[in-house]
Structures are given as structure tokens and as C-alpha cells.
Motif scaffolding. Sequence first.
Motif, PDB file in Angstrom:
ATOM      1  N   ILE A  99       0.846  -1.196   0.000  1.00  0.00           N
ATOM      2  CA  ILE A  99       0.000   0.000   0.000  1.00  0.00           C
ATOM      3  C   ILE A  99       0.882   1.246   0.000  1.00  0.00           C
ATOM      4  CG2 ILE A  99      -1.757   1.305   1.258  1.00  0.00           C
ATOM      5  CD1 ILE A  99      -2.734  -1.321  -0.029  1.00  0.00           C
ATOM      6  N   HIS A 100       0.590   2.145  -0.939  1.00  0.00           N
ATOM      7  CA  HIS A 100       1.327   3.395  -1.024  1.00  0.00           C
ATOM      8  C   HIS A 100       0.487   4.607  -0.634  1.00  0.00           C
ATOM      9  CE1 HIS A 100       4.683   1.369  -2.907  1.00  0.00           C
ATOM     10  NE2 HIS A 100       3.870   0.843  -3.803  1.00  0.00           N
ATOM     11  N   ILE A 101      -0.836   4.507  -0.811  1.00  0.00           N
ATOM     12  CA  ILE A 101      -1.727   5.651  -0.588  1.00  0.00           C
ATOM     13  C   ILE A 101      -2.834   5.257   0.385  1.00  0.00           C
ATOM     14  CG2 ILE A 101      -3.224   7.371  -1.673  1.00  0.00           C
ATOM     15  CD1 ILE A 101      -0.463   7.556  -2.811  1.00  0.00           C
ATOM     16  N   LEU A 102      -3.095   6.117   1.366  1.00  0.00           N
ATOM     17  CA  LEU A 102      -4.285   6.006   2.210  1.00  0.00           C
ATOM     18  C   LEU A 102      -5.190   7.193   1.908  1.00  0.00           C
ATOM     19  CD1 LEU A 102      -2.927   5.064   5.774  1.00  0.00           C
ATOM     20  CD2 LEU A 102      -3.773   3.530   3.981  1.00  0.00           C
ATOM     21  N   ALA A 103      -6.428   6.915   1.530  1.00  0.00           N
ATOM     22  CA  ALA A 103      -7.415   7.963   1.266  1.00  0.00           C
ATOM     23  C   ALA A 103      -8.457   7.918   2.387  1.00  0.00           C
ATOM     24  CB  ALA A 103      -8.073   7.760  -0.090  1.00  0.00           C
ATOM     25  N   LEU A 104      -8.451   8.934   3.236  1.00  0.00           N
ATOM     26  CA  LEU A 104      -9.392   9.001   4.350  1.00  0.00           C
ATOM     27  C   LEU A 104     -10.649   9.741   3.907  1.00  0.00           C
ATOM     28  CD1 LEU A 104      -6.929  10.030   7.226  1.00  0.00           C
ATOM     29  CD2 LEU A 104      -7.311   7.773   6.213  1.00  0.00           C
ATOM     30  N   MET A 105     -11.799   9.167   4.221  1.00  0.00           N
ATOM     31  CA  MET A 105     -13.063   9.772   3.828  1.00  0.00           C
ATOM     32  C   MET A 105     -13.612  10.659   4.943  1.00  0.00           C
ATOM     33  SD  MET A 105     -13.626   8.611   0.754  1.00  0.00           S
ATOM     34  CE  MET A 105     -11.846   8.625   0.486  1.00  0.00           C
ATOM     35  N   ARG A 106     -14.430  11.607   4.575  1.00  0.00           N
ATOM     36  CA  ARG A 106     -15.122  12.451   5.558  1.00  0.00           C
ATOM     37  C   ARG A 106     -15.831  11.544   6.557  1.00  0.00           C
ATOM     38  NH1 ARG A 106     -19.762  15.621   6.827  1.00  0.00           N
ATOM     39  NH2 ARG A 106     -19.235  17.829   7.171  1.00  0.00           N
ATOM     40  N   MET A 182       3.430   5.539   4.167  1.00  0.00           N
ATOM     41  CA  MET A 182       2.288   5.609   3.264  1.00  0.00           C
ATOM     42  C   MET A 182       1.869   7.076   3.141  1.00  0.00           C
ATOM     43  SD  MET A 182       0.016   2.219   4.277  1.00  0.00           S
ATOM     44  CE  MET A 182       0.019   2.505   6.054  1.00  0.00           C
ATOM     45  N   LEU A 183       1.459   7.474   1.947  1.00  0.00           N
ATOM     46  CA  LEU A 183       1.057   8.859   1.695  1.00  0.00           C
ATOM     47  C   LEU A 183      -0.433   8.991   1.992  1.00  0.00           C
ATOM     48  CD1 LEU A 183       2.954   9.496  -1.666  1.00  0.00           C
ATOM     49  CD2 LEU A 183       3.829   9.523   0.682  1.00  0.00           C
ATOM     50  N   VAL A 184      -0.769   9.887   2.880  1.00  0.00           N
ATOM     51  CA  VAL A 184      -2.138   9.994   3.386  1.00  0.00           C
ATOM     52  C   VAL A 184      -2.760  11.300   2.922  1.00  0.00           C
ATOM     53  CG1 VAL A 184      -3.606   9.881   5.428  1.00  0.00           C
ATOM     54  CG2 VAL A 184      -1.378   8.712   5.431  1.00  0.00           C
ATOM     55  N   GLY A 185      -3.938  11.202   2.343  1.00  0.00           N
ATOM     56  CA  GLY A 185      -4.743  12.364   1.995  1.00  0.00           C
ATOM     57  C   GLY A 185      -6.171  12.112   2.427  1.00  0.00           C
ATOM     58  N   ARG A 186      -6.983  13.143   2.374  1.00  0.00           N
ATOM     59  CA  ARG A 186      -8.377  12.946   2.792  1.00  0.00           C
ATOM     60  C   ARG A 186      -9.339  13.682   1.876  1.00  0.00           C
ATOM     61  NH1 ARG A 186     -10.454  13.428   7.778  1.00  0.00           N
ATOM     62  NH2 ARG A 186      -8.520  12.755   8.771  1.00  0.00           N
ATOM     63  N   ILE A 187     -10.496  13.062   1.693  1.00  0.00           N
ATOM     64  CA  ILE A 187     -11.593  13.644   0.917  1.00  0.00           C
ATOM     65  C   ILE A 187     -12.632  14.095   1.926  1.00  0.00           C
ATOM     66  CG2 ILE A 187     -13.367  13.166  -0.793  1.00  0.00           C
ATOM     67  CD1 ILE A 187     -11.312  11.166  -2.021  1.00  0.00           C
ATOM     68  N   ALA A 365       7.991  16.909   7.814  1.00  0.00           N
ATOM     69  CA  ALA A 365       7.770  16.154   9.049  1.00  0.00           C
ATOM     70  C   ALA A 365       6.586  15.212   8.945  1.00  0.00           C
ATOM     71  CB  ALA A 365       7.556  17.116  10.215  1.00  0.00           C
ATOM     72  N   VAL A 366       6.669  14.120   9.697  1.00  0.00           N
ATOM     73  CA  VAL A 366       5.541  13.227   9.930  1.00  0.00           C
ATOM     74  C   VAL A 366       5.249  13.205  11.425  1.00  0.00           C
ATOM     75  CG1 VAL A 366       5.882  11.763   7.905  1.00  0.00           C
ATOM     76  CG2 VAL A 366       7.113  11.256  10.017  1.00  0.00           C
ATOM     77  N   SER A 367       4.134  12.570  11.790  1.00  0.00           N
ATOM     78  CA  SER A 367       3.663  12.636  13.176  1.00  0.00           C
ATOM     79  C   SER A 367       3.587  14.096  13.596  1.00  0.00           C
ATOM     80  CB  SER A 367       4.576  11.845  14.119  1.00  0.00           C
ATOM     81  OG  SER A 367       4.032  11.788  15.425  1.00  0.00           O
ATOM     82  N   TRP A 368       3.019  14.923  12.707  1.00  0.00           N
ATOM     83  CA  TRP A 368       3.012  16.361  12.916  1.00  0.00           C
ATOM     84  C   TRP A 368       1.668  16.929  12.520  1.00  0.00           C
ATOM     85  CZ3 TRP A 368       5.420  18.471  16.480  1.00  0.00           C
ATOM     86  CH2 TRP A 368       5.768  19.829  16.498  1.00  0.00           C
ATOM     87  N   MET A 369       1.561  18.073  11.865  1.00  0.00           N
ATOM     88  CA  MET A 369       0.321  18.856  11.839  1.00  0.00           C
ATOM     89  C   MET A 369      -0.362  19.000  10.479  1.00  0.00           C
ATOM     90  SD  MET A 369       0.623  19.290  14.979  1.00  0.00           S
ATOM     91  CE  MET A 369       1.779  19.545  16.319  1.00  0.00           C
ATOM     92  N   THR A 370       0.254  18.563   9.399  1.00  0.00           N
ATOM     93  CA  THR A 370      -0.259  18.877   8.067  1.00  0.00           C
ATOM     94  C   THR A 370      -1.351  17.908   7.637  1.00  0.00           C
ATOM     95  OG1 THR A 370       1.921  19.716   7.481  1.00  0.00           O
ATOM     96  CG2 THR A 370       0.432  19.239   5.668  1.00  0.00           C
ATOM     97  N   ILE A 371      -2.322  18.428   6.865  1.00  0.00           N
ATOM     98  CA  ILE A 371      -3.275  17.573   6.166  1.00  0.00           C
ATOM     99  C   ILE A 371      -3.379  18.037   4.719  1.00  0.00           C
ATOM    100  CG2 ILE A 371      -4.645  17.016   8.221  1.00  0.00           C
ATOM    101  CD1 ILE A 371      -6.790  18.943   7.148  1.00  0.00           C
ATOM    102  N   MET A 372      -3.744  17.093   3.844  1.00  0.00           N
ATOM    103  CA  MET A 372      -3.961  17.380   2.435  1.00  0.00           C
ATOM    104  C   MET A 372      -5.404  16.995   2.113  1.00  0.00           C
ATOM    105  SD  MET A 372      -0.828  15.991   3.175  1.00  0.00           S
ATOM    106  CE  MET A 372       0.906  16.473   3.039  1.00  0.00           C
ATOM    107  N   VAL A 373      -6.237  17.973   1.799  1.00  0.00           N
ATOM    108  CA  VAL A 373      -7.659  17.739   1.533  1.00  0.00           C
ATOM    109  C   VAL A 373      -7.886  17.756   0.028  1.00  0.00           C
ATOM    110  CG1 VAL A 373     -10.004  18.583   1.874  1.00  0.00           C
ATOM    111  CG2 VAL A 373      -8.353  18.698   3.753  1.00  0.00           C
ATOM    112  N   GLY A 374      -8.377  16.649  -0.499  1.00  0.00           N
ATOM    113  CA  GLY A 374      -8.596  16.484  -1.929  1.00  0.00           C
ATOM    114  C   GLY A 374      -8.262  15.058  -2.320  1.00  0.00           C
ATOM    115  N   ASP A 375      -8.619  14.674  -3.513  1.00  0.00           N
ATOM    116  CA  ASP A 375      -8.318  13.330  -4.009  1.00  0.00           C
ATOM    117  C   ASP A 375      -6.800  13.137  -4.034  1.00  0.00           C
ATOM    118  OD1 ASP A 375      -7.905  11.007  -5.437  1.00  0.00           O
ATOM    119  OD2 ASP A 375      -9.113  11.600  -7.164  1.00  0.00           O
ATOM    120  N   PRO A 376      -6.255  12.220  -3.218  1.00  0.00           N
ATOM    121  CA  PRO A 376      -4.796  12.064  -3.204  1.00  0.00           C
ATOM    122  C   PRO A 376      -4.223  11.598  -4.537  1.00  0.00           C
ATOM    123  CG  PRO A 376      -5.872  10.336  -1.925  1.00  0.00           C
ATOM    124  CD  PRO A 376      -6.921  11.331  -2.259  1.00  0.00           C
TER     125      PRO A 376
END
Length: 520
Positions: A99-106, A182-187, A365-376
Motif C-alpha cells: 500500500i502506497h496511498i491512504l485515502a481518508l473519507m469524511r 504511506m502517503l495519506v490524503g483525505r476527501i 515532518a511526519v507525526s506532525w500537523m499537516t493535512i492534504m484535503v482532496g483526491d490524493p
Amino acid sequence: LLSLIASAAPIANSEYAGSTLVVFNASSVESRELAEFYAETRGIPAGHLVPLTCSMEETISREEYDETIAIPMRQFMDANDLWEVKQLAEGRAATDCKIHILALMRGVPVRIAATPLPPTGEVDASGKPVPPVKDKRQTDEASVDSELALLSLDAAPTRSMGRNPYFRQQVPKRLAGLAPLMLVGRIDGPSWEIAKRLIEDAVAAEESGLWGNAYLDLSRMDVTKGEGYKIGDDWLRNIATAYHNLGIPTYIDNHPERLPTNFPLGKDTILYFGWYAQSVEGPFANPDFKFRTGAVACHIHSYSATTIRKLGQWWVGPLVAHGAAAALGNVYEPFLTYTTHLDLFNARLLEGYTFAEAAWMATPAVSWMTIMVGDPLYQPFFPTRSHENVPDADFKSLRLGVERWRDEPELYDKLAFAAEKLKSAKLHEAIGLRYRYELKFDLAAESFARARQMFTERGDQLRMDLYAIELQRSQDQKDEALEALHKLLPLYEDLPGGKAIQAMINQMDPPPPPPPPPAR
């Protein structure tokens, strides 16, 4: 082989379908439906949908994160043979991962709150307990997304940030050999409808390409707060250079104030980057403004994503509500050097990498504060797509012209000829913005005047008028600029964008402060 991997070309996002997990909240019908829609849209296997029974709140405790998110995620990975994990003295770590991408849903929580510090056991002179002093760099508060990025490292310290091994890479995640990451983004966003639209807009923009104007709002905090803040403006200046070289028309606000209230951004706005205001303002105070489909946006602020599910608060939620398909933010104080480096993010995005790859390549950084909102998996600038269905020819003509004639002295003559042949006000506006970037103020003014003649909508005409006045302001012609602004006021007072005129006047000639209240 290593030299080839060091700087490898992007790969199509379809190649990530089999290595993406879609994570949703099993307590929510909408979260499940969003996950199924996303998986179907991107061709992700049904077996890669991960239900979590977790809180619906945006903010959870560290204990809740471990019990309802991290541990179940590790169990899913184990049960489905999705990684190989080695037991080390300090805990487990993945040595191989499918697994390379985690897409978190609302519906999946966004923030992990800091664990309260234990009492000091000390008292002050009055006998009151002395509270513990919080070190903001030694804290276990974080975004859920950034914590999940190193899911396999179950013994990783949580009371500090970790180094992102993908930072400054220039290689697709599939070829990077970074098994633990793993690269994490969220929709996500202020509503389920907006979250679903992020998926639809990403696909639509990929089909036609992302064509339009960019707006960069510098802060000049090096002037107001010191040289330590200069890095933010440097990022935006580097972005401006990249856009200029590529042929993306770019308006740069180089003044300490934010873009004025209701500043009339055009309907073709595809890129916005600015800083440093706490709450959404400027052009986005106008509820009628909408980005063009597929737009990417970010406003740097320490708490820009404190909440992403409420309209009108902070930045990320409002930006996606105004139509952005991808936005970056911070859930707690990240410190400027540890937030996403926007110039690097833009460079990777323009090279054709996915939203997730570009964002994580630019985040230290990881284990930190950033989020990416949109289709990863969103790839707005993937290089091999033909983009035959471009909505209009103006921006495509500009990019092709800049690519072909960048180093030729006849570049601007050829662009102006194309603008007249296409009867394109947008292209004249773009030529003016290029002249403005090169500090050729008279030529920029001529191009904006020609664009104003050709535009038929008053909002566009107002934007050209404000561009012309900004040229005066940038040449220290304050009196002339203020006189021109006052003349504009009655002409546009019926438009939402008309508020930008008074806002610009107040920036240049601040009204006196109100008198203090009478003493009682």
C-alpha cells in the motif's frame, strides 16, 4: 538503477489503484457511500475499503486514535497480507508494503489532541499549583493523517515530530522503496456534497487539464515581523517564477496587506497561494466567488485546518467550499519551516505527480500537523495527456506560445497577435501580467487597457481597473492611485467586487481610529 530512481518521471494515477486503501467511518452511511463512490471512480478494489468504528468528531484523544484507528488499521494490514513487518527491539516496522496511498473519507477524525501533561507538584507563593509548561515542539498532538503515514512504526515516539523520508524526493512513491511510509490524503470538507465534488472535480480536470490564472498573495512579514518569516514569501516568489516560465498567468500581490475584501478574482482562477491571516478573508469574503474546476489552493497559517467541516472558519474548509479541488492546511502549530514547502509542492505538481506525492515530497515532518484535503490521486498536470477538450483556447495558446518562443524577442508580438486573432481579453490580461512580472509597467498598463476594452462583464473590467491602479501603487504614485480609486467607487458600488475599491483605499490611506469611549 539508483541513478534512474533518483529522479524518475511521474506515473499515471491509475497505476496506484491497486495500492490504495480507502478508509471510512463505519458508523456513518455517508462515509461508506463516499468511500464506495471513490473506489468505483478510481478503480480501487472493493477489498481495499477499510471500515473503522470511530468517533465522528474532528478531534479525538491519543487513546482514541490508538484504539479506534491505529490498531484496527494495523490489524487490517496484517489480516490482508498487505505488508511484511519486522519485529525490532523498539517495536515493529514494515520492510515491504503493498500500500502506497491512504485515502481518508469524511467522517474519519482529523486531529489528535495533546495528552495533558502531568502536574508539576509545585506550588507558587500563594499556594496555587504551578501548571506544567508545554513545549510546542515536544507534543503528541498531531493530525490523524500525518500520524497514519508511519503506521507500521508502532513504537515511534509521538511526543515530537519525525523526519519524513520522502521529503525532497523526485520519484514516484511506487519506486521510492520507502516501505514504512504511506502517503495519506483525505476527501473531506464542510459537507458530504462538497467532499463528493472533490472526487468529481479531480476527474473532470484531469480530462481537460488545469488551465487558467494564478493568484499569489505575499505577506511581507519580513518587514513587519523579521527576516525569520521571509521564507514564506520566498516560496511564493519561487512559485511565481515557475508559473511565469510555464506560461500560467499570475497576479502577485506584493503588499503586506492581504488581497482586498471581495477582490474580483476571475472565473478562471485555478491556483491560489497566500498568507498570513487567521480567518478566511480577501476575495473569499465574497460568497459568490467560485474557483475553476480542479483548482488547487493554500493559505499558510498555523491553524488553517483547525476545523475543515465548518463554513467561514479558518481556511481549508472555506477554500474547498469556494470550489477548490485540493487544499493544504495545518491542524495545530507546525512552525513555518516544518509546514509544507509550497514552492517544492508546486514544482512536483507541475511535473505531473499526484496531489499526495507532491504534497508529501514537500512536507518535512511526519507525526506532525499537516493535512492534504482532496483526491490524493489527483494529477492536474500529468504530462502525457492530450487535453484535446480544453474549455477555451486562450490559456493553452499562452502556454504553447511561451514554450515555443520563450527565448525569442518576438514572444510578446506573437502573443499579442494571437490575442487579437482569438479576440481574447483573457490573453491580453495574461500578457499584461507577464509584463507586470518583468516590471515593464507601461506595457502592462497598455495590455490591461486592451483587455478591459474586450471584456464584456463588469467584474472583469473592474479587475483590469484595479490592476492598472496597482501599477501606480507599485511605482509609489500613491496620490494618483487614490484619486483613481475614488473615481471608481460610484461606477462599481452595485457589484460585490466594488467593496475591493474601498478596501484598497483603506489599505493605502487608513481611516483614523475610532475615539476611545468616554471615561465613566
